[in-house]
Design an enzyme around this catalytic site. Structure first.
Site, PDB file in Angstrom:
ATOM      1  N   ARG A   1       0.893  -1.180   0.000  1.00 48.33           N
ATOM      2  CA  ARG A   1       0.000   0.000   0.000  1.00 48.33           C
ATOM      3  C   ARG A   1       0.920   1.216   0.000  1.00 48.33           C
ATOM      4  O   ARG A   1       1.685   1.417   0.947  1.00 48.33           O
ATOM      5  CB  ARG A   1      -0.896  -0.014   1.237  1.00 48.33           C
ATOM      6  CG  ARG A   1      -1.602   1.307   1.475  1.00 48.33           C
ATOM      7  CD  ARG A   1      -2.713   1.211   2.490  1.00 48.33           C
ATOM      8  NE  ARG A   1      -3.860   0.509   1.934  1.00 48.33           N
ATOM      9  CZ  ARG A   1      -5.081   0.506   2.476  1.00 48.33           C
ATOM     10  NH1 ARG A   1      -5.314   1.179   3.584  1.00 48.33           N
ATOM     11  NH2 ARG A   1      -6.058  -0.154   1.907  1.00 48.33           N
TER      12      ARG A   1
ATOM     13  N   CYS B   1     -16.402   1.285   0.448  1.00 49.30           N
ATOM     14  CA  CYS B   1     -15.202   0.475   0.695  1.00 49.30           C
ATOM     15  C   CYS B   1     -14.772   0.527   2.153  1.00 49.30           C
ATOM     16  O   CYS B   1     -14.116  -0.402   2.631  1.00 49.30           O
ATOM     17  CB  CYS B   1     -14.065   0.943  -0.204  1.00 49.30           C
ATOM     18  SG  CYS B   1     -13.697   2.692  -0.010  1.00 49.30           S
TER      19      CYS B   1
ATOM     20  N   HIS C   1      -7.351   0.728  -6.535  1.00 53.66           N
ATOM     21  CA  HIS C   1      -7.523  -0.169  -5.377  1.00 53.66           C
ATOM     22  C   HIS C   1      -8.103  -1.483  -5.923  1.00 53.66           C
ATOM     23  O   HIS C   1      -9.266  -1.808  -5.680  1.00 53.66           O
ATOM     24  CB  HIS C   1      -8.438   0.483  -4.346  1.00 53.66           C
ATOM     25  CG  HIS C   1      -8.348  -0.126  -2.980  1.00 53.66           C
ATOM     26  ND1 HIS C   1      -7.555  -1.222  -2.691  1.00 53.66           N
ATOM     27  CD2 HIS C   1      -8.959   0.210  -1.790  1.00 53.66           C
ATOM     28  CE1 HIS C   1      -7.681  -1.531  -1.414  1.00 53.66           C
ATOM     29  NE2 HIS C   1      -8.526  -0.686  -0.850  1.00 53.66           N
TER      30      HIS C   1
ATOM     31  N   ARG D   1     -13.313  -9.012   0.980  1.00 52.57           N
ATOM     32  CA  ARG D   1     -11.920  -8.611   0.739  1.00 52.57           C
ATOM     33  C   ARG D   1     -11.011  -9.835   0.863  1.00 52.57           C
ATOM     34  O   ARG D   1     -10.128 -10.053   0.049  1.00 52.57           O
ATOM     35  CB  ARG D   1     -11.486  -7.539   1.752  1.00 52.57           C
ATOM     36  CG  ARG D   1     -12.118  -6.171   1.553  1.00 52.57           C
ATOM     37  CD  ARG D   1     -11.685  -5.542   0.247  1.00 52.57           C
ATOM     38  NE  ARG D   1     -10.243  -5.469   0.123  1.00 52.57           N
ATOM     39  CZ  ARG D   1      -9.478  -4.505   0.610  1.00 52.57           C
ATOM     40  NH1 ARG D   1     -10.030  -3.485   1.218  1.00 52.57           N
ATOM     41  NH2 ARG D   1      -8.158  -4.521   0.460  1.00 52.57           N
TER      42      ARG D   1
ATOM     43  N   ASP E   1     -17.474   6.714  -1.206  1.00 54.20           N
ATOM     44  CA  ASP E   1     -16.195   6.600  -0.497  1.00 54.20           C
ATOM     45  C   ASP E   1     -15.957   7.942   0.197  1.00 54.20           C
ATOM     46  O   ASP E   1     -16.667   8.931  -0.069  1.00 54.20           O
ATOM     47  CB  ASP E   1     -15.076   6.269  -1.508  1.00 54.20           C
ATOM     48  CG  ASP E   1     -13.717   6.034  -0.858  1.00 54.20           C
ATOM     49  OD1 ASP E   1     -13.655   5.870   0.382  1.00 54.20           O
ATOM     50  OD2 ASP E   1     -12.702   6.007  -1.596  1.00 54.20           O
TER      51      ASP E   1
ATOM     52  N   GLN F   1      -9.941  -4.068  -3.688  1.00 53.73           N
ATOM     53  CA  GLN F   1     -11.281  -3.626  -3.293  1.00 53.73           C
ATOM     54  C   GLN F   1     -12.294  -3.944  -4.394  1.00 53.73           C
ATOM     55  O   GLN F   1     -13.403  -4.417  -4.133  1.00 53.73           O
ATOM     56  CB  GLN F   1     -11.245  -2.110  -3.019  1.00 53.73           C
ATOM     57  CG  GLN F   1     -12.557  -1.550  -2.538  1.00 53.73           C
ATOM     58  CD  GLN F   1     -12.919  -2.036  -1.140  1.00 53.73           C
ATOM     59  OE1 GLN F   1     -12.112  -1.954  -0.229  1.00 53.73           O
ATOM     60  NE2 GLN F   1     -14.132  -2.537  -0.972  1.00 53.73           N
TER      61      GLN F   1
HETATM   62  N1   CP Z   1     -11.198  -0.548   2.217  1.00 60.36           N
HETATM   63  C1   CP Z   1      -9.950  -0.559   2.690  1.00 60.36           C
HETATM   64  O1   CP Z   1      -8.958  -0.720   1.948  1.00 60.36           O
HETATM   65  O2   CP Z   1      -9.868  -0.417   4.041  1.00 60.36           O
HETATM   66  P1   CP Z   1      -8.527  -0.173   4.854  1.00 60.36           P
HETATM   67  O3   CP Z   1      -7.997   1.179   4.463  1.00 60.36           O
HETATM   68  O4   CP Z   1      -8.928  -0.247   6.291  1.00 60.36           O
HETATM   69  O5   CP Z   1      -7.537  -1.243   4.493  1.00 60.36           O
HETATM   70  N1  NVA Z   2     -10.103   6.551  -1.337  1.00 54.85           N
HETATM   71  C1  NVA Z   2      -9.721   6.064  -0.027  1.00 54.85           C
HETATM   72  C2  NVA Z   2      -9.898   4.583   0.040  1.00 54.85           C
HETATM   73  C3  NVA Z   2      -9.583   3.969   1.381  1.00 54.85           C
HETATM   74  C4  NVA Z   2      -9.748   2.481   1.383  1.00 54.85           C
HETATM   75  C5  NVA Z   2      -8.285   6.457   0.270  1.00 54.85           C
HETATM   76  O1  NVA Z   2      -7.442   6.368  -0.627  1.00 54.85           O
HETATM   77  O2  NVA Z   2      -8.011   6.852   1.392  1.00 54.85           O
END
Ligand code: CP
Ligand code: NVA
Length: 308
Positions: free
Chosen positions: A101, A261, A128, A289, A222, A131
């Site tokens: 990430r 998400c 993502h 997930r 989101d 997701q």
């Molecule tokens: N939806 C998602 O990726 O959640 P987290 O940021 O908690 O991993």
């Molecule tokens: N768009 C959000 C998604 C989190 C899972 C972010 O990037 O923070």
């Protein structure tokens, strides 16, 4: 040759359908996959916080018989200590895959180039993909024919939106993206999604008008401020007024279900009561997930296991 999963932008409809089918199979019969990652170790590298992604990968890998090593760049101060390419090459000396990430998509590309093991995108600025697998697995559990599903994403055009678009049209969905002016999705992703829609049969509509969501089966939202965006909420709250998903919008659009998400912000982008309602698919998405990611890992690391 190793395969990475950085985005789904070059995956065909049939590859995506196969992956969803594998996810359904693993979900229905987890015991059959208990040794799929036997003896394999996966490094999970996080430059940003996470609840769902971190825990679902850790527990999911455990259920497949593998082992996860968690690296948190905030507490371990990984960022800037050495070049990403050196980090990737080192990790590949011990790990069988890297889940990452990161802030910038280019970091994933560097990792993928320097590490001779699969790299999986666990969220970046642009995509993502993990997701999106969970989300379409969830939708497919409610609708047999995805080509009859209209999915409207309402809110900030971001990484989650891009992956929903790229995967959704390939699966034949009618994807609608509604954002306030100035918060639109990336025009390059729009072009790419449109060409995938032509190739695979779905449709994409981009709008600044919430009425474009009327007739949807599913509404999706989101956060208005993604991780790394330090804009004060007060500065953008007015811009997103009218783009909140609540019971009134569900009734107006005629939608059956709402998705997010998460992390969600109750009574901002989505009403808290809707999260807790029977129309909410949020916990099903969260559960999926793990099943979706396990399918990705089996596909990338244990292909022989699929044929068994
Ligand atoms: N939806 C998602 O990726 O959640 P987290 O940021 O908690 O991993
Ligand atoms: N768009 C959000 C998604 C989190 C899972 C972010 O990037 O923070």
């Amino acid at each position: 040759m190793k395969q990475d999963l950085l985005s789904f932008k070059d995956w065909t409809a049939s590859q995506l359908i196969e992956l969803l089918t594998l996810a359904k199979t693993i979900k229905a019969n987890p015991k059959a996959y208990r040794t799929a990652l036997d003896g394999l170790s996966i490094v999970a590298l996080f430059e940003k916080p996470s609840l769902r992604t971190r825990v679902s990968f850790d527990i999911g890998i455990n259920k497949l018989g593998g082992h996860l090593v968690y690296l948190d760049s905030q507490s371990n101060k990984l960022a800037g200590r050495e070049d990403v390419k050196d980090m990737g090459a080192n990790l590949a000396c011990w790990a069988d895959a890297i889940v990452a990430r990161v802030f910038a998509h280019s970091t994933l590309e560097e990792l993928a180039e320097s590490a001779n093991v699969p790299v999986v995108n666990a969220l970046c600025d642009m995509y993502h993909p993990c997701q999106a697998v969970a989300d379409y697995l969830t939708i497919a559990e409610h609708y047999d024919d995805l080509s009859k599903v209209k999915l409207a994403y309402i809110g900030d055009g971001n990484n989650v939106t891009h992956s929903l678009m790229l995967v959704g049209v390939a699966l034949g969905c009618e994807v609608v993206v509604v954002t306030p002016k100035g918060h639109e999705v990336d025009p390059e992703i729009v072009k790419l999604t449109q060409s995938r829609a032509t190739e695979f049969g779905g449709t994409l509509t981009i709008s600044n008008d919430v009425d474009a969501a009327i007739g949807s089966q599913v509404l999706y939202t989101d956060t208005w401020l993604s991780m790394g965006d330090n804009t004060p909420l007060a500065d953008i709250k007015d811009i997103f007024t009218g783009f909140e998903i609540d019971e009134a919008l569900m009734a107006k659009t005629g939608a059956d279900y709402v998705m997010h998400c998460q992390p969600a912000h109750r009574d901002l982008e989505i009403s808290g009561s809707l999260i807790d309602s029977d129309q909410s698919l949020l916990m099903q998405q969260a559960e999926n997930r793990m099943h979706g990611q396990n399918a990705i890992l089996v596909q990338l690391l244990a292909n022989d296991f699929i044929a068994k």
